[in-house]
Design a protein around this motif. Structure first.
Motif, short mmCIF file in Angstrom:
data_model
loop_
_atom_site.label_atom_id
_atom_site.label_comp_id
_atom_site.label_asym_id
_atom_site.label_seq_id
_atom_site.Cartn_x
_atom_site.Cartn_y
_atom_site.Cartn_z
N LEU A 100 -68.87 42.30 57.19
CA LEU A 100 -69.75 41.50 58.03
C LEU A 100 -69.85 42.10 59.43
CD1 LEU A 100 -71.55 39.07 58.50
CD2 LEU A 100 -69.49 37.68 58.88
N VAL A 115 -66.20 39.16 64.81
CA VAL A 115 -66.48 37.82 64.32
C VAL A 115 -65.43 36.85 64.86
CG1 VAL A 115 -66.51 36.37 62.24
CG2 VAL A 115 -67.69 38.57 62.25
N PHE A 249 -73.42 31.89 63.39
CA PHE A 249 -73.77 31.63 62.00
C PHE A 249 -74.06 30.15 61.76
CE2 PHE A 249 -70.27 34.97 61.63
CZ PHE A 249 -71.14 36.01 61.83
N VAL A 253 -78.34 30.64 60.40
CA VAL A 253 -77.69 31.33 59.27
C VAL A 253 -77.13 30.32 58.27
CG1 VAL A 253 -75.89 33.00 58.61
CG2 VAL A 253 -77.23 33.35 60.69
N THR A 255 -74.05 28.78 58.09
CA THR A 255 -72.63 28.75 57.69
C THR A 255 -71.79 28.36 58.92
OG1 THR A 255 -72.44 31.16 58.06
CG2 THR A 255 -72.98 30.41 55.83
N THR A 291 -72.06 33.79 54.42
CA THR A 291 -72.77 34.36 55.57
C THR A 291 -73.44 35.67 55.19
OG1 THR A 291 -71.24 33.31 57.12
CG2 THR A 291 -72.51 35.19 57.94
N SER A 294 -76.46 34.89 53.20
CA SER A 294 -77.51 34.34 54.05
C SER A 294 -78.21 35.45 54.84
CB SER A 294 -76.94 33.29 55.00
OG SER A 294 -77.96 32.72 55.81
N LEU A 295 -77.44 36.38 55.37
CA LEU A 295 -78.04 37.50 56.10
C LEU A 295 -78.95 38.32 55.20
CD1 LEU A 295 -75.13 38.80 58.36
CD2 LEU A 295 -77.06 37.35 59.00
#
Length: 403
Positions: A100, A115, A249, A253, A255, A291, A294-295
């Motif tokens: 990620l 993150v 996110f 996004v 999440t 996530t 979703s991206l």
């Protein structure tokens, strides 16, 4: 059996109760409306056993209930469990963290990304850690910056200037008052959620170049909803000079978590020194896998369609409000701030919408906005129908007319 006696508040907390009582008397006490979202009926939730419509969520595109995103989290949970059980440096870094962060850095054209557990933590920890490391840095912060940006700057103790919102002349005057070789950092947002307006990013980058300053841009409300692949306003306008980009996110996004992308050395320093990054349990692998999914959706053709439908719905909402004579801020974004001046009034209308019409829209009052600027921050997800929008406006118009 010894009877249970109500605990008396310690004397040290008496003043706290007085403060809470004043908040309630002034109509500023925050009321939380419990609502449990329904994945099979997006935009709806259960509140006290009743199905209601939610018109103020930050899940702008409905990605938290996207079938592929939900399935990714379920599958990951079955394989990896419900938590990581550790901080990033003690058994808490999963392969999903690594992937990620790489994808986020590539998305924003940056060398590295980190993150964090939330966007708030990302801002506070990155700003405070970097500014403390270079204490001579002067910070120039937009007057309407989010609280997380304010707290990150404040925690550093560095010299700061608050410039008038989106005011380039005021910012330049402050920048020009310091020597060229004095370290400087301009902190601002791309989309300001209470008015839905957009910062003059390119012009601020011009000033940063002219006065030898770095830039820290919070793209929270633009991530997922702006740009060809959803990377934010910078992507939309083709601006690549920003030093740091922050995103989340937990909004478009769908999440949870936040991040900062930027230079490798600076973020490696944050990774190694920020307490809120090092000494906390990490986001579960299952949420990170959701996530990532979703991206993938947002960066592809479906993401383009969702962004177009979001804009179309926001435009339709503005037209319907205008036709009904309801006052709102005409913003160039997906956010529709409806003005309902008066702290008690905005709460009263919110309660009537909820109880009589099954419509939940949270009242926004001081200190989130100035007194007299109370409002509803309405969001109109892609799945909203014209009929639902019309019903919302009709109910709101009735409540405003009767109040």
């Amino acid at each position: 059996m010894t009877p249970i006696v109500a605990e008396k508040a310690p004397s040290a907390f008496v003043d706290l109760q007085d403060t809470l009582d004043r908040l309630k008397a002034d109509g500023l006490y925050r009321e939380f409306i419990p609502c449990s979202y329904l994945a099979e009926d997006r935009g709806h939730a259960l509140h006290q056993g009743r199905r209601i419509q939610v018109w103020c969520t930050n899940d702008y595109l409905g990605m938290s209930q996207h079938p592929d995103v939900m399935q990714a989290q379920i599958a990951s949970t079955l394989r990896h469990g419900t938590g990581n059980g550790g901080s990033r440096n003690i058994a808490g870094t999963s392969e999903a963290h690594v992937e990620l962060e790489r994808r986020l850095a590539d998305w924003h054209g940056m060398a590295r990304a980190l993150v964090f557990t939330s966007g708030y933590v990302a801002n506070v920890e990155t700003l405070s850690t970097l500014l403390k490391a270079v204490p001579q840095t002067v910070v120039f912060s937009d007057a309407l910056n989010h609280r997380s940006l304010i707290e990150g700057v404040r925690a550093s103790g560095n010299t700061k200037h608050i410039f008038a919102h989106n005011d380039l002349a005021d910012l330049e005057q402050a920048l020009a008052s310091y020597p060229s070789d004095r370290p400087k950092l301009i902190v601002f947002e791309s989309v300001y959620s209470m008015d839905g307006d957009i910062a003059p990013i390119a012009e601020i980058c011009d000033l940063a170049e002219r006065y030898n300053a770095l830039t820290y841009l919070d793209e929270t409300h633009a991530i997922g909803v702006n740009g060809a692949t959803g990377a934010g306003i910078c992507e939309e306008i083709g601006e690549s000079r920003v030093t740091f980009v922050q995103g989340v996110f937990g909004k478009a996004v769908g999440t949870t978590g936040g991040y900062v992308a930027g230079p490798d050395t600076a973020l490696d320093y944050v990774r190694s020194h920020a307490p809120g990054f090092i000494f906390t349990t990490t986001i579960p692998r299952s949420s990170l896998d959701a996530t990532l999914m979703s991206l993938s959706v947002l960066q592809g053709p479906e993401g383009v369609r969702l962004r177009q439908e979001l804009r179309a719905n926001a435009d339709l909402m503005r037209r319907r409000l205008r036709e009904s004579g309801i006052d709102f801020v005409s913003a160039p974004t997906h956010l529709v701030p409806v003005l309902v001046p008066g702290g008690e009034r905005v709460k009263r209308i919110s309660q009537r919408l909820l109880h009589e019409f099954g419509i939940y829209v949270q009242p926004i009052n001081f200190p989130s906005v100035a007194r007299g600027g109370e409002r509803f921050r309405v969001t109109v997800a892609p799945f909203r129908t014209p009929e639902q929008i019309d019903r919302f406006v009709q109910a709101l118009a009735l409540c405003l007319a009767d109040d």
